[in-house]
Design a protein around this motif. Structure first.
Motif, PDB file in Angstrom:
ATOM      1  N   VAL A   8       0.810  -1.211   0.000  1.00  0.00           N
ATOM      2  CA  VAL A   8       0.000   0.000   0.000  1.00  0.00           C
ATOM      3  C   VAL A   8       0.851   1.272   0.000  1.00  0.00           C
ATOM      4  CG1 VAL A   8      -1.702   1.297   1.323  1.00  0.00           C
ATOM      5  CG2 VAL A   8      -1.865  -1.175   1.190  1.00  0.00           C
ATOM      6  N   MET A   9       1.854   1.298   0.862  1.00  0.00           N
ATOM      7  CA  MET A   9       2.676   2.501   0.982  1.00  0.00           C
ATOM      8  C   MET A   9       3.917   2.185   1.808  1.00  0.00           C
ATOM      9  SD  MET A   9       0.273   4.571   3.726  1.00  0.00           S
ATOM     10  CE  MET A   9       1.203   6.062   3.578  1.00  0.00           C
ATOM     11  N   LYS A  10       4.807   3.168   1.925  1.00  0.00           N
ATOM     12  CA  LYS A  10       5.999   3.026   2.755  1.00  0.00           C
ATOM     13  C   LYS A  10       5.646   3.409   4.189  1.00  0.00           C
ATOM     14  CE  LYS A  10       9.113   2.278  -0.536  1.00  0.00           C
ATOM     15  NZ  LYS A  10       9.667   0.935  -0.646  1.00  0.00           N
ATOM     16  N   SER A  11       6.109   2.611   5.131  1.00  0.00           N
ATOM     17  CA  SER A  11       5.818   2.926   6.530  1.00  0.00           C
ATOM     18  C   SER A  11       6.479   4.252   6.934  1.00  0.00           C
ATOM     19  CB  SER A  11       6.260   1.789   7.454  1.00  0.00           C
ATOM     20  OG  SER A  11       7.633   1.556   7.321  1.00  0.00           O
ATOM     21  N   SER A  12       7.586   4.574   6.283  1.00  0.00           N
ATOM     22  CA  SER A  12       8.274   5.829   6.618  1.00  0.00           C
ATOM     23  C   SER A  12       7.499   7.060   6.137  1.00  0.00           C
ATOM     24  CB  SER A  12       9.692   5.835   6.030  1.00  0.00           C
ATOM     25  OG  SER A  12       9.634   5.577   4.642  1.00  0.00           O
ATOM     26  N   ASP A  13       6.486   6.847   5.299  1.00  0.00           N
ATOM     27  CA  ASP A  13       5.670   7.971   4.810  1.00  0.00           C
ATOM     28  C   ASP A  13       4.547   8.346   5.764  1.00  0.00           C
ATOM     29  OD1 ASP A  13       7.184   8.197   2.549  1.00  0.00           O
ATOM     30  OD2 ASP A  13       5.832   7.004   1.295  1.00  0.00           O
ATOM     31  N   LEU A  14       4.386   7.582   6.857  1.00  0.00           N
ATOM     32  CA  LEU A  14       3.277   7.832   7.780  1.00  0.00           C
ATOM     33  C   LEU A  14       3.837   7.904   9.204  1.00  0.00           C
ATOM     34  CD1 LEU A  14       0.199   8.113   7.310  1.00  0.00           C
ATOM     35  CD2 LEU A  14      -0.022   5.725   7.958  1.00  0.00           C
ATOM     36  N   GLY A  15       3.947   9.121   9.742  1.00  0.00           N
ATOM     37  CA  GLY A  15       4.499   9.310  11.080  1.00  0.00           C
ATOM     38  C   GLY A  15       3.556   8.794  12.159  1.00  0.00           C
ATOM     39  N   ASP A  16       4.096   8.609  13.347  1.00  0.00           N
ATOM     40  CA  ASP A  16       3.284   8.154  14.476  1.00  0.00           C
ATOM     41  C   ASP A  16       2.153   9.161  14.720  1.00  0.00           C
ATOM     42  OD1 ASP A  16       2.335   6.835  16.654  1.00  0.00           O
ATOM     43  OD2 ASP A  16       4.029   7.305  17.956  1.00  0.00           O
ATOM     44  N   LYS A  28     -11.732   1.833  -0.435  1.00  0.00           N
ATOM     45  CA  LYS A  28     -11.125   2.921   0.339  1.00  0.00           C
ATOM     46  C   LYS A  28     -10.770   2.409   1.729  1.00  0.00           C
ATOM     47  CE  LYS A  28     -13.342   6.635  -2.139  1.00  0.00           C
ATOM     48  NZ  LYS A  28     -14.451   7.561  -2.198  1.00  0.00           N
ATOM     49  N   ILE A  29      -9.478   2.503   2.055  1.00  0.00           N
ATOM     50  CA  ILE A  29      -8.958   1.975   3.309  1.00  0.00           C
ATOM     51  C   ILE A  29      -8.271   3.106   4.068  1.00  0.00           C
ATOM     52  CG2 ILE A  29      -7.301   0.342   4.327  1.00  0.00           C
ATOM     53  CD1 ILE A  29      -9.449  -1.122   2.906  1.00  0.00           C
ATOM     54  N   LEU A  30      -8.439   3.113   5.384  1.00  0.00           N
ATOM     55  CA  LEU A  30      -7.703   4.054   6.224  1.00  0.00           C
ATOM     56  C   LEU A  30      -6.468   3.323   6.754  1.00  0.00           C
ATOM     57  CD1 LEU A  30      -7.871   6.870   7.770  1.00  0.00           C
ATOM     58  CD2 LEU A  30      -8.606   5.492   9.718  1.00  0.00           C
ATOM     59  N   ILE A  31      -5.295   3.892   6.494  1.00  0.00           N
ATOM     60  CA  ILE A  31      -4.052   3.352   7.044  1.00  0.00           C
ATOM     61  C   ILE A  31      -3.649   4.295   8.176  1.00  0.00           C
ATOM     62  CG2 ILE A  31      -1.676   2.649   6.555  1.00  0.00           C
ATOM     63  CD1 ILE A  31      -3.699   1.165   4.842  1.00  0.00           C
ATOM     64  N   ALA A  32      -3.370   3.747   9.338  1.00  0.00           N
ATOM     65  CA  ALA A  32      -3.039   4.585  10.492  1.00  0.00           C
ATOM     66  C   ALA A  32      -1.795   4.044  11.183  1.00  0.00           C
ATOM     67  CB  ALA A  32      -4.215   4.606  11.477  1.00  0.00           C
ATOM     68  N   HIS A  33      -1.025   4.966  11.751  1.00  0.00           N
ATOM     69  CA  HIS A  33       0.181   4.619  12.500  1.00  0.00           C
ATOM     70  C   HIS A  33      -0.027   5.084  13.938  1.00  0.00           C
ATOM     71  CE1 HIS A  33       4.848   5.193  12.844  1.00  0.00           C
ATOM     72  NE2 HIS A  33       4.373   4.299  13.695  1.00  0.00           N
ATOM     73  N   ALA A  34      -0.105   4.123  14.840  1.00  0.00           N
ATOM     74  CA  ALA A  34      -0.322   4.453  16.262  1.00  0.00           C
ATOM     75  C   ALA A  34       0.687   3.682  17.099  1.00  0.00           C
ATOM     76  CB  ALA A  34      -1.750   4.088  16.677  1.00  0.00           C
ATOM     77  N   GLY A  35       1.573   4.430  17.760  1.00  0.00           N
ATOM     78  CA  GLY A  35       2.625   3.768  18.540  1.00  0.00           C
ATOM     79  C   GLY A  35       3.553   3.044  17.582  1.00  0.00           C
ATOM     80  N   ASN A  36       3.821   1.771  17.857  1.00  0.00           N
ATOM     81  CA  ASN A  36       4.728   1.037  16.965  1.00  0.00           C
ATOM     82  C   ASN A  36       3.969   0.105  16.020  1.00  0.00           C
ATOM     83  OD1 ASN A  36       3.857  -0.771  18.781  1.00  0.00           O
ATOM     84  ND2 ASN A  36       5.862  -1.372  19.579  1.00  0.00           N
ATOM     85  N   LYS A  37       2.672   0.397  15.812  1.00  0.00           N
ATOM     86  CA  LYS A  37       1.880  -0.476  14.950  1.00  0.00           C
ATOM     87  C   LYS A  37       1.174   0.303  13.838  1.00  0.00           C
ATOM     88  CE  LYS A  37      -0.577  -4.058  16.324  1.00  0.00           C
ATOM     89  NZ  LYS A  37      -1.592  -4.842  17.078  1.00  0.00           N
ATOM     90  N   LEU A  57      -6.849  11.128  15.624  1.00  0.00           N
ATOM     91  CA  LEU A  57      -6.317   9.855  16.099  1.00  0.00           C
ATOM     92  C   LEU A  57      -5.628  10.077  17.441  1.00  0.00           C
ATOM     93  CD1 LEU A  57      -5.800   6.848  15.465  1.00  0.00           C
ATOM     94  CD2 LEU A  57      -3.690   7.550  14.323  1.00  0.00           C
ATOM     95  N   GLU A  58      -6.131   9.392  18.474  1.00  0.00           N
ATOM     96  CA  GLU A  58      -5.515   9.467  19.808  1.00  0.00           C
ATOM     97  C   GLU A  58      -5.246   8.047  20.253  1.00  0.00           C
ATOM     98  OE1 GLU A  58      -7.638  13.104  22.044  1.00  0.00           O
ATOM     99  OE2 GLU A  58      -9.022  11.761  20.970  1.00  0.00           O
ATOM    100  N   GLY A  59      -3.967   7.684  20.332  1.00  0.00           N
ATOM    101  CA  GLY A  59      -3.633   6.283  20.581  1.00  0.00           C
ATOM    102  C   GLY A  59      -4.201   5.464  19.431  1.00  0.00           C
ATOM    103  N   THR A  60      -4.982   4.442  19.763  1.00  0.00           N
ATOM    104  CA  THR A  60      -5.580   3.625  18.693  1.00  0.00           C
ATOM    105  C   THR A  60      -7.041   3.999  18.463  1.00  0.00           C
ATOM    106  OG1 THR A  60      -6.229   1.876  20.242  1.00  0.00           O
ATOM    107  CG2 THR A  60      -4.062   1.660  19.187  1.00  0.00           C
ATOM    108  N   ILE A  61      -7.487   5.108  19.054  1.00  0.00           N
ATOM    109  CA  ILE A  61      -8.889   5.527  18.904  1.00  0.00           C
ATOM    110  C   ILE A  61      -8.999   6.600  17.822  1.00  0.00           C
ATOM    111  CG2 ILE A  61     -10.947   6.437  20.073  1.00  0.00           C
ATOM    112  CD1 ILE A  61      -9.900   3.779  21.245  1.00  0.00           C
ATOM    113  N   VAL A  62      -9.812   6.314  16.805  1.00  0.00           N
ATOM    114  CA  VAL A  62     -10.064   7.301  15.751  1.00  0.00           C
ATOM    115  C   VAL A  62     -11.447   7.901  15.992  1.00  0.00           C
ATOM    116  CG1 VAL A  62     -10.947   5.549  14.116  1.00  0.00           C
ATOM    117  CG2 VAL A  62     -10.106   7.734  13.259  1.00  0.00           C
ATOM    118  N   THR A  63     -11.511   9.246  15.869  1.00  0.00           N
ATOM    119  CA  THR A  63     -12.780   9.960  16.051  1.00  0.00           C
ATOM    120  C   THR A  63     -13.251  10.483  14.709  1.00  0.00           C
ATOM    121  OG1 THR A  63     -12.135  10.613  18.273  1.00  0.00           O
ATOM    122  CG2 THR A  63     -13.912  11.888  17.259  1.00  0.00           C
TER     123      THR A  63
END
Ligand code: FES
Length: 120
Positions: A8-16, A28-37, A57-63
């Motif tokens: 899908v994409m490079k992990s380095s393109d999506l900051g924590d 349509k998919i949401l890709i999210a980076h939370a902590g080390n996952k 996005l707060e921790g693993t909770i998306v609003t």
């Protein structure tokens, strides 16, 4: 349709703490980076289709940006269902129009080197 892993994409393109909507295999998919996952879930809110990538996005909770619905990316479960839904309609009528609350669909994610793969 048989599920397949798609890069899908490079992990380095999506900051924590960042998230982004991508179209993967026409979905349509949401890709999210939370902590080390990294997480992959459906990108539109199951309430009334809010674009989750424009939410918070707060921790693993998306609003959701539309009515404040909250979902946990770990398993997609509803943390809070649409607290800011307009009160013009009764809860029963709203349920008939948009259905009952339901979790986000989640997709398996694999990281290989710097690449994010999603099974869809
Ligand atoms: S569309 Fe997401 S909470 Fe209403």
């Amino acid at each position: 349709m048989i599920a397949q892993m798609i890069k899908v994409m490079k992990s380095s393109d999506l900051g924590d703490g960042e998230m982004k909507e991508e179209i993967v295999n026409g979905v349509k998919i949401l890709i999210a980076h939370a902590g080390n996952k990294f997480y992959a879930v459906e990108s539109r809110c199951p309430h009334m289709g809010g674009q989750l990538a424009k939410g918070k996005l707060e921790g693993t909770i998306v609003t959701c940006p539309l009515h404040g619905g909250k979902f946990d990316l770990e398993d997609g479960h509803v943390v809070q269902w649409a607290p800011r839904t307009p009160r013009l309609l009764s809860a029963t009528k709203i349920d008939k129009l948009i259905g009952h609350n339901r979790p986000l669909k989640i997709y398996p994610v694999k990281i290989e080197g710097d690449d994010i793969w999603v099974e869809i």
